[in-house]
Design a protein around this motif. Sequence first.
Motif, PDB file in Angstrom:
ATOM      1  N   ALA A 270       0.888  -1.122  -0.026  1.00 51.12           N
ATOM      2  CA  ALA A 270       0.070  -0.185   0.110  1.00 51.12           C
ATOM      3  C   ALA A 270       0.923   1.192   0.004  1.00 51.12           C
ATOM      4  O   ALA A 270       1.962   1.411   0.371  1.00 51.12           O
ATOM      5  CB  ALA A 270      -1.009  -0.029   1.325  1.00 51.12           C
TER       6      ALA A 270
ATOM      7  N   ASP B 136      -4.498   0.908  -1.595  1.00 47.14           N
ATOM      8  CA  ASP B 136      -4.606  -0.495  -1.727  1.00 47.14           C
ATOM      9  C   ASP B 136      -3.909  -1.272  -0.255  1.00 47.14           C
ATOM     10  O   ASP B 136      -3.210  -2.098  -0.356  1.00 47.14           O
ATOM     11  CB  ASP B 136      -3.139  -0.880  -2.774  1.00 47.14           C
ATOM     12  N   LEU B 137      -4.592  -0.663   0.653  1.00 49.41           N
ATOM     13  CA  LEU B 137      -4.341  -1.242   2.078  1.00 49.41           C
ATOM     14  C   LEU B 137      -5.448  -2.100   2.276  1.00 49.41           C
ATOM     15  O   LEU B 137      -6.570  -1.729   2.821  1.00 49.41           O
ATOM     16  CB  LEU B 137      -4.191   0.015   3.061  1.00 49.41           C
TER      17      LEU B 137
ATOM     18  N   ARG C  85      -1.271  -6.455   3.941  1.00 46.33           N
ATOM     19  CA  ARG C  85      -0.292  -5.355   3.147  1.00 46.33           C
ATOM     20  C   ARG C  85       0.005  -4.334   4.180  1.00 46.33           C
ATOM     21  O   ARG C  85      -0.861  -3.843   5.135  1.00 46.33           O
ATOM     22  CB  ARG C  85      -1.064  -4.738   1.863  1.00 46.33           C
TER      23      ARG C  85
END
Length: 248
Positions: free
Chosen positions: A179, A230-231, A235
């Motif tokens: 992320a 994109d967390l 991640r």
Amino acid sequence: MAPRPVVRPVEAPDEVVGAPCPSCGTPNPPGRRFCRRCATPLNPAAEPEALPWWRTVWPFRRRVRASSGRGVRLLVILAVVVALCAGAVLLLPAGRALFEDTRDKLGTAEPITPVGIEASAASPRHPAKNTTDGVSNSYWGAPAEGASVTYTFRRPFRLVDVIITNGPSYNPEVYSSEARALRIDLEVTTQDGERQDKELDLSDKPGPQTIHIAISDVKTVRLVLREPVDLTSGRQLALAEVEFFQRG
């Protein structure tokens, strides 16, 4: 036959005692205002003295009698002085910032390394010191939004630029594996304890991103990760490199 011309006796000029005319020299009796021959003024009014230069500027250019309007002029002068002082106070910070910014552009920025790094949270294999190791394929791993890292410097300096390499690596194939934060809150504490905040907007792409800061007497810099992308589970927020540059 035409009549003969009659000869008339010429009158004897009268004897006049008085000041002569300044133009033709004819004597004129006392009390006359104009010459009896050429009508030149015998007692012309004296021309007024020339005004000093500061009396030719508004609001001082008007001639006044005695003390007429003196109070108004003093109030105008006082208002002008107060306005100039207020303008100088208000414009001083802007003028100083412009002067410092000009010095930044004329000089050459030099890298400076912090002597202390402390993160609010970090993955065991990805500590915050990875952001200053000079290697862009190692990164600081933060578990969630709001994680912060604080950099302490040995002496106060003029912070000109910050170069941030976002994500886990500059390699495009590895960049999206973790992320990233699309915004970083920068909190600067100066030598006298004053705090200045800036929001740094980052592009979601690999590679270094240069951001102009321009803050003097910097002692500590704190970065807070915001707006993650994109967390997901498994991640972490990755920040590969942070470089600080001072005025040379």
